[in-house]
Design an enzyme around this catalytic site. Structure first.
Site, PDB file in Angstrom:
ATOM      1  N   ASP A  13       0.685  -1.346   0.038  1.00 40.01           N
ATOM      2  CA  ASP A  13      -0.008  -0.062   0.100  1.00 40.01           C
ATOM      3  C   ASP A  13       0.969   1.265  -0.138  1.00 40.01           C
ATOM      4  O   ASP A  13       0.456   2.137   0.543  1.00 40.01           O
ATOM      5  CB  ASP A  13      -0.993  -0.091   1.260  1.00 40.01           C
ATOM      6  CG  ASP A  13      -1.814  -1.185   1.538  1.00 40.01           C
ATOM      7  OD1 ASP A  13      -2.388  -1.897   0.078  1.00 40.01           O
ATOM      8  OD2 ASP A  13      -1.841  -1.859   2.453  1.00 40.01           O
ATOM      9  N   LYS A  16       2.192   2.210  -4.851  1.00 36.47           N
ATOM     10  CA  LYS A  16       2.999   1.471  -6.555  1.00 36.47           C
ATOM     11  C   LYS A  16       2.152   1.790  -7.575  1.00 36.47           C
ATOM     12  O   LYS A  16       2.587   2.375  -8.666  1.00 36.47           O
ATOM     13  CB  LYS A  16       3.183   0.110  -6.351  1.00 36.47           C
ATOM     14  CG  LYS A  16       4.210  -0.375  -4.933  1.00 36.47           C
ATOM     15  CD  LYS A  16       4.330  -1.536  -4.801  1.00 36.47           C
ATOM     16  CE  LYS A  16       3.064  -2.572  -4.427  1.00 36.47           C
ATOM     17  NZ  LYS A  16       2.880  -2.208  -3.041  1.00 36.47           N
ATOM     18  N   HIS A  41      -4.233  -1.818  -6.465  1.00 40.01           N
ATOM     19  CA  HIS A  41      -3.524  -0.593  -7.041  1.00 40.01           C
ATOM     20  C   HIS A  41      -4.743   0.287  -7.472  1.00 40.01           C
ATOM     21  O   HIS A  41      -5.362   0.263  -8.156  1.00 40.01           O
ATOM     22  CB  HIS A  41      -2.702  -1.116  -8.204  1.00 40.01           C
ATOM     23  CG  HIS A  41      -1.622  -1.814  -7.808  1.00 40.01           C
ATOM     24  ND1 HIS A  41      -0.462  -2.865  -8.639  1.00 40.01           N
ATOM     25  CD2 HIS A  41      -0.942  -2.369  -6.382  1.00 40.01           C
ATOM     26  CE1 HIS A  41       0.288  -3.421  -7.593  1.00 40.01           C
ATOM     27  NE2 HIS A  41      -0.133  -3.185  -6.439  1.00 40.01           N
TER      28      HIS A  41
HETATM   29  P1  IMP Z   1      -2.655 -12.820   1.598  1.00 43.26           P
HETATM   30  O1  IMP Z   1      -1.574 -12.405   0.607  1.00 43.26           O
HETATM   31  O2  IMP Z   1      -4.319 -12.508   0.975  1.00 43.26           O
HETATM   32  O3  IMP Z   1      -2.438 -14.062   1.848  1.00 43.26           O
HETATM   33  O4  IMP Z   1      -2.453 -11.969   3.032  1.00 43.26           O
HETATM   34  C1  IMP Z   1      -1.306 -12.115   3.780  1.00 43.26           C
HETATM   35  C2  IMP Z   1      -0.946 -10.593   4.378  1.00 43.26           C
HETATM   36  O5  IMP Z   1      -0.500 -10.055   3.548  1.00 43.26           O
HETATM   37  C3  IMP Z   1      -2.011 -10.103   5.258  1.00 43.26           C
HETATM   38  O6  IMP Z   1      -1.293  -9.389   6.190  1.00 43.26           O
HETATM   39  C4  IMP Z   1      -2.389  -9.227   4.281  1.00 43.26           C
HETATM   40  O7  IMP Z   1      -3.188  -8.003   5.007  1.00 43.26           O
HETATM   41  C5  IMP Z   1      -1.181  -8.946   3.526  1.00 43.26           C
HETATM   42  N1  IMP Z   1      -1.412  -8.278   2.141  1.00 43.26           N
HETATM   43  C6  IMP Z   1      -1.615  -8.910   1.033  1.00 43.26           C
HETATM   44  N2  IMP Z   1      -1.811  -8.304  -0.088  1.00 43.26           N
HETATM   45  C7  IMP Z   1      -1.693  -6.917   0.352  1.00 43.26           C
HETATM   46  C8  IMP Z   1      -1.697  -5.691  -0.250  1.00 43.26           C
HETATM   47  O8  IMP Z   1      -1.629  -5.582  -1.532  1.00 43.26           O
HETATM   48  N3  IMP Z   1      -1.408  -4.396   0.572  1.00 43.26           N
HETATM   49  C9  IMP Z   1      -1.158  -4.670   1.780  1.00 43.26           C
HETATM   50  N4  IMP Z   1      -1.090  -5.900   2.543  1.00 43.26           N
HETATM   51  C10 IMP Z   1      -1.550  -7.036   1.758  1.00 43.26           C
END
Ligand code: IMP
Length: 431
Positions: A13, A16, A41
Site C-alpha cells: 500500500d 505503487k 492498485h
Molecule cells: P494474503 O496475501 O491475502 O494471503 O495476505 C497475507 C498478508 O499480506 C496479510 O497481512 C494481508 O493483509 C497482506 N497483504 C496482502 N496483499 C496486500 C496488499 O496488496 N497490500 C497490503 N497488504 C497486503
C-alpha cells in the site's frame, strides 16, 4: 536495456499503483510478476479513481503492453470482471494490449474458501489475509498440482487436474472444516466458459516475449505487488503473503535473467502502514495514529479494512534497500504529514538493553523491539497543490532530505496526493 522494477519497501500500500501509472507514460511494457488479486492498485486520473487487482497499472495508456507473467496466481473470474470494468471505462480497446502467460497458476473459488476457513480456525492467531485465496493457490503450485492458465484450453487435462485438486480440498472441507463440499461439474463448465472469454489474451510464451522487448531496447516496467516486509522468505514470517515480493522475484516470475533488471525503484510512504496481523514497531495506537489513518484515508483497496498506522521506520527501509538492491526511492503521501507539530522517524530499535540498527529476521524478535526516534519539526502548510520541491515548506524539505541522506539512496519522486499532477519529480525515471 531498460528493465525497471517498482516494488513496495514497506508492508504494501505504498502507492505503487500511482507510481507505475506515472512511469508507464514513458514505458512500452508493464508486467505483473507475483501475487494475485490480493493487490489493490489505486490510480487517479482526471479526478477518476481506478482500482486494479490483477491487470497491470499500465493499462490506462493505449500504447503500453500489459503482461501477466507466470509468477502471478490468476483468479480468472476476478480477471474477467476487471477486464469488463476497464473496458467500460473506455480502456483496453485493443485486446492485444493485455497478454497472459499460459504458465500462470489458476486460483479457484475453493482456494478462496480454504483461505477463509483456515483464517476462521486460527482465531486470534490469524494472519489477517485478504481472503483472496492466495496462500492455498501458491500451495498447489508448490505441491505440483496446480491448474495452469494453459490447461484451461485442454479440456481433458483440465478435468483430470480439477478432480485431483477438488478431491483433496473436499476431503478437508468435509472432514476437517465441516463445510460444504465443492461440486466439480459446474466449476468445470464455468472454467471452460471463462477460458473462452480470456482466449484473446492468451500467450504461450511470455518469457521470450519480454526478453525480446528488452533486447530491442523497449522500456519495460516490472510492477511489484504487496511489499518487502510481506515477502514469504524475508518478511515478518508467518505474517506475510505467499509470494516473494522482492525485486529479484521479477526475474523469476517472468523467466528472464536478473541482469536485465537495471534499476530498482523502492516506493515508500512518508510514514508507515500495515494491514493484517504481525509486528509493527512504529505503530501508533493513539490519536496521532488515528490522524494518519483519517487524513491518509488508510483503508485497504482490496478489503476495505482500516490500516494500522505509524511513523516512518528507517530500519525497515534499510532492510528493504538491502534485500531488493533498491537504487532509487519514491516517497509518497508526504501531504498527509502536514499539520503535525513534530514528525518522528525511527532510526534504530531498542532490544532489551541493546540498541540495534538492523532489522531482526525473526518476527518474534521484531515484536519485542522498541523504536528509537529522531524528532523533526513539522509543518502546518497544506502541500497538495505544491508542484516543485523548492515550493515545499522548509521543514518538509528537510524531512525529505533527512530521510534520503539517512538511507544513502536518492529520492527521485515525491507524491503529495493521489492524482498524476500531485507529483514532484526530482529526477526522470528513464534517464
Ligand atoms: P494474503 O496475501 O491475502 O494471503 O495476505 C497475507 C498478508 O499480506 C496479510 O497481512 C494481508 O493483509 C497482506 N497483504 C496482502 N496483499 C496486500 C496488499 O496488496 N497490500 C497490503 N497488504 C497486503
Amino acid at each position: 536495456m531498460s528493465g525497471i522494477v517498482v516494488i513496495g519497501s514497506q508492508w504494501g500500500d505504498e502507492g505503487k499503483g500511482k507510481c507505475v501509472d506515472l512511469f508507464a507514460a514513458q514505458a512500452d511494457y508493464v508486467i505483473r510478476f507475483q501475487g494475485g488479486a490480493n493487490a489493490g492498485h489505486t490510480l487517479v486520473v482526471e479526478g477518476k479513481k481506478f482500482i486494479l487487482h490483477l491487470i497491470p497499472s499500465g493499462i490506462l495508456y493505449d500504447n503500453v503492453k500489459c503482461v501477466i507473467a507466470p509468477g502471478v496466481v490468476l483468479d480468472v473470474e476476478q480477471l474477467l470482471e476487471e477486464i469488463k470494468y476497464v473496458k467500460e471505462q473506455g480502456r483496453l480497446n485493443d485486446d492485444s494490449q493485455l497478454v497472459i502467460s499460459d504458465n500462470c497458476t489458476i486460483l479457484l473459488p475453493c482456494h478462496r474458501q480454504l483461505d477463509g476457513v483456515r483464517e476462521r480456525e486460527l482465531g486470534d492467531e490469524k494472519i489477517g489475509t485478504t481472503g483472496r485465496g492466495i496462500g492455498p493457490a501458491y500451495e498447489d503450485r508448490m505441491a505440483r498440482r496446480a491448474i495452469l492458465f494453459g490447461d484451461l484450453y485442454q479440456p481433458e487435462t483440465l478435468k483430470k487436474k480439477l478432480e485431483r485438486c477438488l478431491e483433496e480440498k473436499n476431503f478437508l472441507f468435509k472432514h476437517l472444516y465441516k463445510v460444504e463440499e465443492v461440486a466439480i461439474e459446474p466449476l468445470y463448465q464455468k472454467l471452460l466458459e471463462v477460458a473462452e472469454n480470456l482466449k484473446p489474451y492468451r500467450s504461450q510464451e511470455t518469457s521470450l516475449f519480454i526478453q525480446k522487448a528488452l533486447k530491442s531496447g523497449k522500456k519495460v516496467l516490472f510492477e511489484g505487488a504487496q511489499g518487502t516486509l510481506l515477502d514469504i522468505y524475508h518478511g515478518t514470517y508467518p505474517y506475510v503473503t505467499s509470494s516473494s515480493t522482492l525485486a529479484g522475484a521479477a526475474a523469476v516470475g517472468c523467466g528472464i535473467g536478473p541482469t536485465f533488471l537495471q534499476k530498482i525503484v523502492g516506493i515508500s510512504k512518508a510514514y508507515s502502514t500495515r494491514v493484517g496481523t504481525g509486528p509493527f514497531p512504529t505503530e501508533l495506537n493513539d490519536e496521532q495514529g488515528d490522524r494518519l489513518q483519517a487524513v491518509g484515508q488508510e483503508f485497504g483497496a482490496t478489503t476495505g479494512r482500516r490500516r494500522r498506522c505509524g511513523w516512518l521506520d528507517l530500519v525497515g527501509l534499510r532492510y528493504a534497500i538491502r534485500t531488493n538492491g533498491i537504487t532509487n526511492l519514491a516517497l509518497t503521501k508526504l501531504d498527509v504529514l502536514s499539520g503535525f507539530e513534530e514528525v518522528k522517524v525511527c532510526t534504530r530499535y531498542r532490544l532489551g538493553d541493546q540498541e540495534i540498527d538492523s532489522f531482526p529476521v525473526s518476527a518474534e524478535t521484531l515484536g519485542k523491539v522498541e523504536p528509537i526516534y529522531k524528532t523533526l519539526p513539522g509543518w502546518s502548510e497544506k502541500i497538495s497543490e505544491v508542484r516543485s520541491v523548492k515550493e515545499l515548506p522548509r521543514n518538509a524539505r528537510e524531512y525529505v532530505h533527512y530521510v534520503g541522506s539517512e538511507l544513502s539512496t536518492p529520492i527521485d519522486l515525491i507524491s503529495v496526493g493521489p492524482s498524476r499532477e500531485q507529483t514532484l519529480w526530482i529526477k526522470p525515471l528513464f534517464s
